[in-house]
Design an enzyme around this catalytic site. Structure first.
Site, PDB file in Angstrom:
ATOM      1  N   ASN A  11       0.872  -1.178   0.000  1.00  5.08           N
ATOM      2  CA  ASN A  11       0.000   0.000   0.000  1.00  5.08           C
ATOM      3  C   ASN A  11       0.907   1.225   0.000  1.00  5.08           C
ATOM      4  O   ASN A  11       1.489   1.562   1.025  1.00  5.08           O
ATOM      5  CB  ASN A  11      -0.895  -0.038   1.248  1.00  5.08           C
ATOM      6  CG  ASN A  11      -1.725   1.223   1.399  1.00  5.08           C
ATOM      7  OD1 ASN A  11      -1.755   2.071   0.499  1.00  5.08           O
ATOM      8  ND2 ASN A  11      -2.389   1.343   2.538  1.00  5.08           N
ATOM      9  N   LYS A  13       0.088   4.232  -0.246  1.00  7.43           N
ATOM     10  CA  LYS A  13      -0.541   5.425   0.353  1.00  7.43           C
ATOM     11  C   LYS A  13      -0.310   6.634  -0.560  1.00  7.43           C
ATOM     12  O   LYS A  13      -0.278   6.463  -1.774  1.00  7.43           O
ATOM     13  CB  LYS A  13      -0.030   5.637   1.788  1.00  7.43           C
ATOM     14  CG  LYS A  13      -0.158   4.341   2.610  1.00  7.43           C
ATOM     15  CD  LYS A  13       0.073   4.512   4.080  1.00  7.43           C
ATOM     16  CE  LYS A  13      -0.083   3.171   4.784  1.00  7.43           C
ATOM     17  NZ  LYS A  13       0.051   3.263   6.232  1.00  7.43           N
ATOM     18  N   HIS A  97      -9.378   1.201   4.980  1.00  6.73           N
ATOM     19  CA  HIS A  97      -8.091   1.370   5.666  1.00  6.73           C
ATOM     20  C   HIS A  97      -8.280   2.304   6.859  1.00  6.73           C
ATOM     21  O   HIS A  97      -9.073   3.241   6.800  1.00  6.73           O
ATOM     22  CB  HIS A  97      -7.051   1.932   4.699  1.00  6.73           C
ATOM     23  CG  HIS A  97      -5.673   1.898   5.274  1.00  6.73           C
ATOM     24  ND1 HIS A  97      -5.221   2.845   6.162  1.00  6.73           N
ATOM     25  CD2 HIS A  97      -4.678   0.999   5.126  1.00  6.73           C
ATOM     26  CE1 HIS A  97      -3.982   2.529   6.520  1.00  6.73           C
ATOM     27  NE2 HIS A  97      -3.628   1.414   5.913  1.00  6.73           N
ATOM     28  N   GLU A  99      -6.643   4.698   7.904  1.00  3.06           N
ATOM     29  CA  GLU A  99      -6.445   6.134   7.617  1.00  3.06           C
ATOM     30  C   GLU A  99      -7.706   6.736   7.007  1.00  3.06           C
ATOM     31  O   GLU A  99      -8.019   7.901   7.246  1.00  3.06           O
ATOM     32  CB  GLU A  99      -5.211   6.302   6.712  1.00  3.06           C
ATOM     33  CG  GLU A  99      -3.936   6.101   7.528  1.00  3.06           C
ATOM     34  CD  GLU A  99      -2.778   5.484   6.769  1.00  3.06           C
ATOM     35  OE1 GLU A  99      -2.770   5.528   5.518  1.00  3.06           O
ATOM     36  OE2 GLU A  99      -1.867   4.934   7.425  1.00  3.06           O
ATOM     37  N   GLU A 167      -5.106  -4.948  10.560  1.00  2.00           N
ATOM     38  CA  GLU A 167      -4.065  -3.947  10.777  1.00  2.00           C
ATOM     39  C   GLU A 167      -4.349  -3.208  12.082  1.00  2.00           C
ATOM     40  O   GLU A 167      -5.167  -2.282  12.109  1.00  2.00           O
ATOM     41  CB  GLU A 167      -4.056  -2.928   9.630  1.00  2.00           C
ATOM     42  CG  GLU A 167      -3.808  -3.528   8.266  1.00  2.00           C
ATOM     43  CD  GLU A 167      -3.223  -2.514   7.292  1.00  2.00           C
ATOM     44  OE1 GLU A 167      -2.114  -2.774   6.807  1.00  2.00           O
ATOM     45  OE2 GLU A 167      -3.838  -1.478   7.044  1.00  2.00           O
ATOM     46  N   GLY A 173       2.900   2.175  10.873  1.00  3.72           N
ATOM     47  CA  GLY A 173       3.881   3.245  10.763  1.00  3.72           C
ATOM     48  C   GLY A 173       4.628   3.549  12.047  1.00  3.72           C
ATOM     49  O   GLY A 173       5.298   4.580  12.147  1.00  3.72           O
ATOM     50  N   SER A 212       3.693  -2.221  10.252  1.00  5.97           N
ATOM     51  CA  SER A 212       5.144  -2.312  10.500  1.00  5.97           C
ATOM     52  C   SER A 212       5.754  -3.646  10.076  1.00  5.97           C
ATOM     53  O   SER A 212       6.672  -4.141  10.734  1.00  5.97           O
ATOM     54  CB  SER A 212       5.458  -2.014  11.971  1.00  5.97           C
ATOM     55  OG  SER A 212       5.086  -0.680  12.295  1.00  5.97           O
TER      56      SER A 212
HETATM   57  P1  13P Z   1       3.249   0.349   7.640  1.00  4.34           P
HETATM   58  O1  13P Z   1       3.733  -0.934   7.009  1.00  4.34           O
HETATM   59  O2  13P Z   1       3.971   1.559   7.141  1.00  4.34           O
HETATM   60  O3  13P Z   1       3.176   0.233   9.122  1.00  4.34           O
HETATM   61  O4  13P Z   1       1.726   0.559   7.123  1.00  4.34           O
HETATM   62  C1  13P Z   1       0.842  -0.507   7.191  1.00  4.34           C
HETATM   63  C2  13P Z   1      -0.367  -0.149   6.440  1.00  4.34           C
HETATM   64  O5  13P Z   1      -1.113   0.743   6.798  1.00  4.34           O
HETATM   65  C3  13P Z   1      -0.651  -0.897   5.206  1.00  4.34           C
HETATM   66  O6  13P Z   1      -1.936  -0.664   4.741  1.00  4.34           O
END
Ligand code: 13P
Length: 251
Positions: A11, A13, A97, A99, A167, A173, A212
């Protein structure tokens, strides 16, 4: 149903530009190593889907979108429909997601409508769920996961058209990950719930872990029962790291 083939999806983003085609090229160069053992997917920003889909045609790497609107077309300025993603060459769409749930206040009902739209357009819906730190500390993880699963997954989900991504919000992150035992608890719970609702298909729906994931911890996470791959954020932006993660899911 046999154990599903792992999926490692990146992803990206809100990262990437035309110049990122070079990084995709490196992923393509290394993808042969895992072909047939791990499915690889890159979900770039919408601006890059058309070019990335063209660049990955006839390769083991598939392209997905990061979100879609529930409607197929209409007066929704700035939005992109599942049909448009499919038209551009995507085969999947991430929906729900954390976010988007946080910054765009998306509810389970909206996520379910988006997942339904993905299926309508012939895409695989990658449906994200996961608890916050406060919810984990209050021992509410499984309650939250159950509500999100029930509310966000469309009826008629099959092993082919839906992927669940667990997740934990606090692991995204941050460099933090749950212990393998905690991941096993949640993935086992999700599997039982999928099997209850969708029967044999629920046994085959892939459950990805996200938050992560790095080359250094990928093997340990993949070894956990009912982990069928990874949804990777930051580490998916570097071809070497993304391929390093995929390699852990290969053997
Ligand atoms: P990270 O791997 O940067 O922690 O992000 C995970 C994520 O949100 C994947 O959709």
């Amino acid at each position: 149903m046999p154990k599903p083939r792992p999926l490692v999806a990146g992803n990206w983003k809100m990262n990437g530009s035309k110049a990122s085609a070079a990084e995709l090229g490196k992923i393509l160069q290394g993808a042969g190593e895992t072909a047939g053992k791990v499915d690889l997917m890159v979900c770039p920003p919408a601006t890059l889907i058309l070019a990335f889909a063209a660049a990955t045609r006839d390769s083991p790497v598939q392209i997905g979108g990061q979100d879609c609107h529930a409607e197929p077309a209409g007066a929704f300025t700035g939005d992109i429909s599942a049909e448009m993603l499919a038209d551009a060459g995507a085969v999947a769409a991430i929906v729900g997601h954390s976010e988007r749930r946080t910054y765009h206040k998306e509810t389970d009902a909206e996520v379910r409508a988006k997942a339904r739209a993905a299926l309508r357009a012939g895409l695989t819906a990658i449906v994200c769920i996961g608890e916050t730190r406060e919810e984990r500390e209050a021992h509410k993880t499984l309650d939250v996961v159950a509500l999100q699963l029930d509310g966000s997954l469309p009826d008629g989900a099959t092993a082919a058209n839906v992927v669940v991504a667990y997740e934990p919000v606090w692991a995204i992150g941050t460099g933090l990950t749950p212990t393998p035992a905690d991941v096993a608890d949640v993935h086992g719970f999700i599997r039982r719930r999928l099997a209850e609702r969708f029967g044999a298909e629920g046994e085959g729906i892939r459950i990805l872990y996200g938050g992560s994931v790095k080359p250094a911890n990928a093997k340990e996470l993949m070894a956990v029962a009912e982990v069928n791959g990874a949804l990777v954020g930051g580490a998916s932006l570097k071809a070497d790291d993304f391929l390093g993660i995929a390699a852990a899911y290969r053997d």
